[in-house]
Scaffold this motif. Sequence first.
Motif, short mmCIF file in Angstrom:
data_model
loop_
_atom_site.label_atom_id
_atom_site.label_comp_id
_atom_site.label_asym_id
_atom_site.label_seq_id
_atom_site.Cartn_x
_atom_site.Cartn_y
_atom_site.Cartn_z
N ARG A 39 0.86 -1.18 0.00
CA ARG A 39 0.00 0.00 0.00
C ARG A 39 0.89 1.23 0.00
O ARG A 39 1.78 1.36 0.85
N LEU A 40 0.69 2.09 -0.96
CA LEU A 40 1.44 3.34 -1.01
C LEU A 40 0.88 4.32 0.00
O LEU A 40 -0.34 4.41 0.18
N ILE A 41 1.76 5.06 0.63
CA ILE A 41 1.35 6.17 1.48
C ILE A 41 1.43 7.46 0.66
O ILE A 41 0.53 8.28 0.67
N SER A 42 2.52 7.58 -0.10
CA SER A 42 2.70 8.75 -0.94
C SER A 42 3.70 8.42 -2.04
O SER A 42 4.56 7.56 -1.87
N LYS A 43 3.58 9.14 -3.15
CA LYS A 43 4.49 8.94 -4.28
C LYS A 43 4.75 10.28 -4.94
O LYS A 43 3.83 11.08 -5.09
N GLY A 44 5.99 10.53 -5.32
CA GLY A 44 6.35 11.77 -6.00
C GLY A 44 5.65 11.91 -7.33
O GLY A 44 5.25 10.91 -7.94
N PRO A 45 5.49 13.15 -7.83
CA PRO A 45 4.73 13.40 -9.04
C PRO A 45 5.22 12.62 -10.27
O PRO A 45 4.43 12.21 -11.10
N ASN A 46 6.49 12.36 -10.38
CA ASN A 46 7.01 11.59 -11.51
C ASN A 46 7.59 10.26 -11.05
O ASN A 46 8.43 9.69 -11.73
N GLY A 47 7.18 9.81 -9.89
CA GLY A 47 7.67 8.55 -9.36
C GLY A 47 9.10 8.60 -8.86
O GLY A 47 9.72 7.58 -8.64
#
Length: 119
Positions: A39-47
């Motif tokens: 489960r992702l908590i957060s991811k940068g705009p371009n990964g």
Amino acid sequence: MSTLTATAPHLHGPSSLDDLLDWGPVETMIKGQSHTYGRLISKGPNGEWECGVWVCTPGKWECHVTRDEFCHFLAGRCTYEHENGDVIEVSPDTAAFFPKDWKGVCTVHETVRKTYMIK
């Protein structure tokens, strides 16, 4: 409970979270058939970075870390053996940093669960 759209995304209870997504089998298996969930908590705009919860079932597989990764293992037991022979024994409450291009073998003895940050 989680709040993944807040100004500071966060996740309560990562050690007992049960609504994980099926992230599929490990593709570099040596022995057994490890399967991953997360489960992702957060991811940068371009990964360019991401953080989340990752679970992996038992098996032995080749591991190549392609970006810096910090992990805090919450449950399970596994061994990471670097290609130079250095060994990291992982048990609950182990924290580890794997630098970009770390290569070795991971043996998951008991299903592991970790929180992680990749950059």
